[in-house]
Design a protein around this motif. Structure first.
Motif, short mmCIF file in Angstrom:
data_model
loop_
_atom_site.label_atom_id
_atom_site.label_comp_id
_atom_site.label_asym_id
_atom_site.label_seq_id
_atom_site.Cartn_x
_atom_site.Cartn_y
_atom_site.Cartn_z
N ILE A 102 4.69 5.83 -0.11
CA ILE A 102 4.97 6.39 1.27
C ILE A 102 3.68 6.55 2.06
CG2 ILE A 102 6.21 7.85 2.79
CD1 ILE A 102 8.14 8.27 0.49
N ILE A 103 2.77 7.28 1.52
CA ILE A 103 1.48 7.74 1.99
C ILE A 103 0.39 6.72 1.78
CG2 ILE A 103 -0.42 9.43 2.10
CD1 ILE A 103 1.82 11.34 1.05
N PRO A 104 -0.15 5.91 2.92
CA PRO A 104 -1.03 5.11 2.53
C PRO A 104 -2.57 5.52 2.30
CG PRO A 104 -0.98 5.35 4.82
CD PRO A 104 0.27 6.20 4.28
N LEU A 105 -2.70 5.99 1.01
CA LEU A 105 -3.90 6.52 0.65
C LEU A 105 -4.41 5.90 -0.61
CD1 LEU A 105 -5.82 9.11 1.01
CD2 LEU A 105 -4.45 10.21 -0.65
N LYS A 106 -5.73 5.42 -0.53
CA LYS A 106 -6.17 4.63 -1.65
C LYS A 106 -6.43 5.57 -2.85
CE LYS A 106 -8.70 1.34 1.37
NZ LYS A 106 -9.99 0.91 1.80
#
Length: 337
Positions: A161-165
């Motif tokens: 859900i969280i667009p974090l690499k």
């Protein structure tokens, strides 16, 4: 400051947990917690108080770069805009926070999508009974010391859900490892910047922050209040130039601390320079705390690590045990009667 003194006043060993923060962060992100996926989300609400609320502030900062509307709730009620397309993330380290149990029940009644995190308690019981997605994370020492275990476990669970690499997560952990060598209890000398900051604080800290670093400022205020049992103030640096700056025309025991981001907006950098010129011309002593380079996660987590450790050292310098929070215990007892 020496180790026997630190261990004498920090009798429950909070500093030992902080020395392990980089390791705890890595183990939490690499844990076997199952991820969650929800479709059709257009609003994310983080419900959490204190340290749990700080986690919501950080994830909200990450999501601020996306098109997903994000709210952080620190209280009993939900926004009127929540509906079946809203994901409510309820977090309580203890598992018994009244406000979070309230928002959890409300979100379930409304039909929101929900995921709950706690170390057990009433939150766990309610989630299991109502077949709500739930992830249990162990508390380490205290809710505030458990910050990285909860944050990095939640980043793992919420990664769809969280667009974090993933690289950004490991970058933040690497920076924690570098930071630890400078500020941990193994470096109790004049080269420890957190210890130096703690020795400098003798009045009431006024923590200035730019857009994006509010989570670190609020967390520092909370840590000073809980660990040192002292008052602290936070102000947005841009807003302060329209009101708060006037208070410096009168002498006081307030001390300005400037939390600066490596890549603050160009107009914010200009404002920092003006503020510093004002303090210099008026002979007001101040401290600057600069973020590390990298992602917003690296900046916030490492600022919090540095500032939390500063509060622990300040407590010990003041001959105070940072762990007990008698006033919070008093409030909880009263509201649970």
């Amino acid at each position: 400051m020496d180790l026997p003194t630190l261990e004498k006043f920090d009798s429950k060993g909070m500093h030992k947990v902080y020395d392990m923060w980089p390791q705890i962060a890595r183990e939490s992100f690499e844990s076997d917690q199952n991820q969650v996926e929800f479709d059709g989300i257009n609003h994310i609400v983080f419900a959490g108080m204190g340290g749990s609320g700080a986690i919501g502030d950080i994830i909200a900062s990450i999501l601020s770069k996306t098109n997903i509307h994000t709210s952080v709730i620190k209280g009993y009620l939900l926004p009127k805009t929540v509906d079946s397309k809203t994901l409510v993330i309820s977090t309580s380290v203890s598992g018994n926070t009244q406000e979070i149990l309230s928002t959890l029940k409300l979100s379930n009644d409304i039909g929101c999508k929900i995921v709950a995190f706690s170390s057990g308690g009433k939150i766990k019981d309610y989630a299991i009974k109502n077949k709500i997605e739930f992830r249990e994370i162990s508390q380490i020492h205290s809710p505030r010391a458990s910050f990285v275990s909860f944050l990095f476990s939640m980043l793992k669970v919420l990664s769809p859900i969280i667009p974090l690499k993933t690289d950004d997560v490991y970058e933040s952990i690497k920076e924690l490892e570098i930071q630890s060598k400078k500020i941990s209890s193994e470096n109790l000398n004049q080269d420890n910047p957190a210890l130096s900051m703690a020795e400098w604080i003798i009045g009431i800290p006024l923590i200035y922050y730019p857009s994006g670093l509010q989570a670190a400022a609020i967390r520092f205020k909370n840590s000073l209040q809980e660990n040192v049992k002292m008052h602290a103030i936070t102000e947005d640096v841009i807003e302060a130039c329209h009101n708060g700056i006037v208070a410096w025309e009168k002498s006081s025991n307030v001390q300005p601390i400037l939390l600066e981001g490596k890549d603050d907006y160009v107009k914010t950098k200009e404002r920092w320079n003006v503020i510093k010129d004002y303090f210099d011309e008026n002979k007001i002593d101040f401290k600057e705390v600069n973020s590390v380079n990298g992602s917003i996660l690296s900046k916030l987590v490492n600022l919090i690590y540095f500032l939390d450790y500063t509060s622990i050292y300040k407590a010990v310098i003041s001959n105070i045990d940072p762990s007990p929070v008698k006033s919070i215990d008093f409030i909880k007892k009263k509201i649970n009667e």
